[in-house]
Design a protein around this motif. Structure first.
Motif, mmCIF file in Angstrom:
data_model
loop_
_atom_site.group_PDB
_atom_site.id
_atom_site.type_symbol
_atom_site.label_atom_id
_atom_site.label_comp_id
_atom_site.label_asym_id
_atom_site.label_seq_id
_atom_site.Cartn_x
_atom_site.Cartn_y
_atom_site.Cartn_z
ATOM 1 N N GLU A 111 0.795 -1.234 0.000
ATOM 2 C CA GLU A 111 0.000 0.000 0.000
ATOM 3 C C GLU A 111 0.825 1.280 0.000
ATOM 4 N N THR A 112 2.145 1.180 0.043
ATOM 5 C CA THR A 112 3.000 2.370 0.142
ATOM 6 C C THR A 112 3.604 2.712 -1.211
ATOM 7 N N ASP A 113 3.571 4.004 -1.555
ATOM 8 C CA ASP A 113 4.159 4.456 -2.823
ATOM 9 C C ASP A 113 4.555 5.922 -2.681
ATOM 10 N N PHE A 114 5.840 6.197 -2.814
ATOM 11 C CA PHE A 114 6.352 7.559 -2.687
ATOM 12 C C PHE A 114 6.703 8.176 -4.039
ATOM 13 N N GLY A 115 6.130 7.618 -5.103
ATOM 14 C CA GLY A 115 6.483 8.059 -6.453
ATOM 15 C C GLY A 115 6.411 9.564 -6.652
ATOM 16 N N GLY A 116 5.371 10.191 -6.121
ATOM 17 C CA GLY A 116 5.184 11.619 -6.334
ATOM 18 C C GLY A 116 6.113 12.507 -5.532
ATOM 19 N N LEU A 117 6.901 11.918 -4.631
ATOM 20 C CA LEU A 117 7.771 12.698 -3.743
ATOM 21 C C LEU A 117 9.253 12.520 -4.036
ATOM 22 N N LEU A 118 9.579 11.629 -4.960
ATOM 23 C CA LEU A 118 10.977 11.226 -5.117
ATOM 24 C C LEU A 118 11.897 12.360 -5.539
ATOM 25 N N ASP A 119 11.354 13.392 -6.181
ATOM 26 C CA ASP A 119 12.220 14.502 -6.586
ATOM 27 C C ASP A 119 12.753 15.283 -5.391
ATOM 28 N N GLN A 120 12.237 14.983 -4.201
ATOM 29 C CA GLN A 120 12.752 15.617 -2.981
ATOM 30 C C GLN A 120 14.010 14.936 -2.453
ATOM 31 N N ILE A 121 14.329 13.759 -2.965
ATOM 32 C CA ILE A 121 15.535 13.047 -2.523
ATOM 33 C C ILE A 121 16.726 13.640 -3.256
ATOM 34 N N ARG A 122 17.573 14.330 -2.507
ATOM 35 C CA ARG A 122 18.711 15.031 -3.112
ATOM 36 C C ARG A 122 20.011 14.551 -2.502
ATOM 37 N N CYS A 123 20.259 13.249 -2.596
ATOM 38 C CA CYS A 123 21.554 12.704 -2.208
ATOM 39 C C CYS A 123 21.967 11.728 -3.304
ATOM 40 N N PRO A 124 23.253 11.426 -3.408
ATOM 41 C CA PRO A 124 23.680 10.455 -4.417
ATOM 42 C C PRO A 124 22.930 9.132 -4.227
ATOM 43 N N THR A 125 22.321 8.634 -5.298
ATOM 44 C CA THR A 125 21.441 7.468 -5.191
ATOM 45 C C THR A 125 21.739 6.479 -6.300
ATOM 46 N N LEU A 126 21.826 5.208 -5.919
ATOM 47 C CA LEU A 126 21.950 4.103 -6.865
ATOM 48 C C LEU A 126 20.660 3.305 -6.834
ATOM 49 N N ILE A 127 20.076 3.052 -7.993
ATOM 50 C CA ILE A 127 18.845 2.281 -8.130
ATOM 51 C C ILE A 127 19.161 1.048 -8.960
ATOM 52 N N ALA A 128 18.786 -0.125 -8.467
ATOM 53 C CA ALA A 128 19.071 -1.357 -9.208
ATOM 54 C C ALA A 128 17.941 -2.349 -9.018
ATOM 55 N N THR A 129 17.681 -3.126 -10.071
ATOM 56 C CA THR A 129 16.710 -4.208 -9.974
ATOM 57 C C THR A 129 17.030 -5.264 -11.013
ATOM 58 N N GLY A 130 16.459 -6.445 -10.853
ATOM 59 C CA GLY A 130 16.666 -7.513 -11.815
ATOM 60 C C GLY A 130 15.886 -7.266 -13.102
ATOM 61 N N GLU A 131 16.500 -7.615 -14.200
ATOM 62 C CA GLU A 131 15.867 -7.433 -15.512
ATOM 63 C C GLU A 131 14.531 -8.161 -15.602
ATOM 64 N N GLU A 132 14.424 -9.292 -14.889
ATOM 65 C CA GLU A 132 13.214 -10.114 -14.959
ATOM 66 C C GLU A 132 12.390 -10.037 -13.675
#
Length: 271
Positions: free
Chosen positions: A194-215
């Motif tokens: 039930e949690t989703d911060f999609g609309g707020l992510l532009d407030q994160i202003r630190c170096p960030t690495l995002i990773a996920t599996g292709e499948e």
């Protein structure tokens, strides 16, 4: 390794451990139905460079099996209390799946505490169809047994090749899952669903690495790209041939990726 150790936050007794004695603190948060042990393959490869805090979330592992509703801010407060207990004034933060949601929330509310952020196999910006699918899994979980949820989820988490080649690891994961308290599992899964911060992510202003599996069907590459587009200057890695449980199936790859991001201060690029 120092442990087992415990730290009380209100009515919750958190089980945690500390590995390594590197100069930079790193806090790692696991996913639903898991435990601090999920990070062990990554931790053993990074302990030479960091002081690493891992812990069992409330309702998981050897932490208190507290019943009732869980909220994302419960997890955030308990994470911060542990960091304070360790005297980590600022720290690198890595979160996997639900842990990645907790990490997003912590970065949104306490950005001054975060040096670098690693979001692994996590979610943001779900489409209506994606939201419907995860809520239907939540409803099935609330109505049934975590064991059946586990069996149905196994091939969303791990490739068939890994399952075939590592039957002992699959058996160990199944046994570990059987120890979960059904009510606690459902309470934590509700937060994930039930949690989703999609609309707020532009407030994160630190170096960030995002990773996920292709499948990865749940924390899919589309969502990873969505996060990447909204977190300014973030780096993106889509890991070929992997599904959700990258900590279990590819700890060497994940550790190398994390070390490169956390240690190389001059790394730039968008993946």
């Amino acid at each position: 390794m120092v442990g087992p150790l415990h730290h009380r936050v209100g009515s919750v007794n958190l089980n945690y451990r500390v590995d390594g004695n590197g100069p930079d603190p790193l806090v790692c948060i696991h996913g639903v139905g898991s435990s601090l042990e999920a990070w062990s393959g990554v931790v053993e490869r990074l302990a030479g460079d960091f002081t690493i805090l891992t812990f069992d979330l409330r309702g998981h592992g050897d932490s208190t099996k507290i019943k009732g509703r869980y909220d994302i801010d419960d997890f955030v407060a308990e994470t911060l209390s542990l960091a304070d207990h360790m005297d980590f004034q600022s720290f690198h933060l890595a979160g996997f799946s639900l842990g990645g949601l907790i990490a997003q929330r912590l970065a949104l509310t306490h950005l001054d505490r975060i040096r670098r952020l690693v979001l692994l196999s996590t979610v943001a910006g779900r489409t209506p169809d994606e939201r419907e699918r995860v809520l239907s899994r939540l409803a099935a979980l609330q109505a049934g047994e975590p064991g059946s949820h586990y069996n149905a989820s196994l091939s969303r988490w791990l490739t068939e090749n890994f399952q075939a080649q590592n039957p002992e690891k699959i058996d160990a994961l199944r046994a570990r899952n059987a120890l979960n308290d059904p009510e606690c599992y459902a309470s934590a899964y509700r937060v994930l669903a039930e949690t989703d911060f999609g609309g707020l992510l532009d407030q994160i202003r630190c170096p960030t690495l995002i990773a996920t599996g292709e499948e990865d069907a749940g924390s899919n590459p589309r969502m990873a790209r969505y996060m990447h587009e909204r977190i300014v200057g973030s780096q993106l890695q889509i890991l070929p041939g992997l599904r959700h449980s990258i900590l279990i199936e590819a700890p060497e790859l994940v550790a190398g990726m994390m070390k490169g991001f956390l240690v190389e201060e001059d790394l730039v690029g968008h993946g």
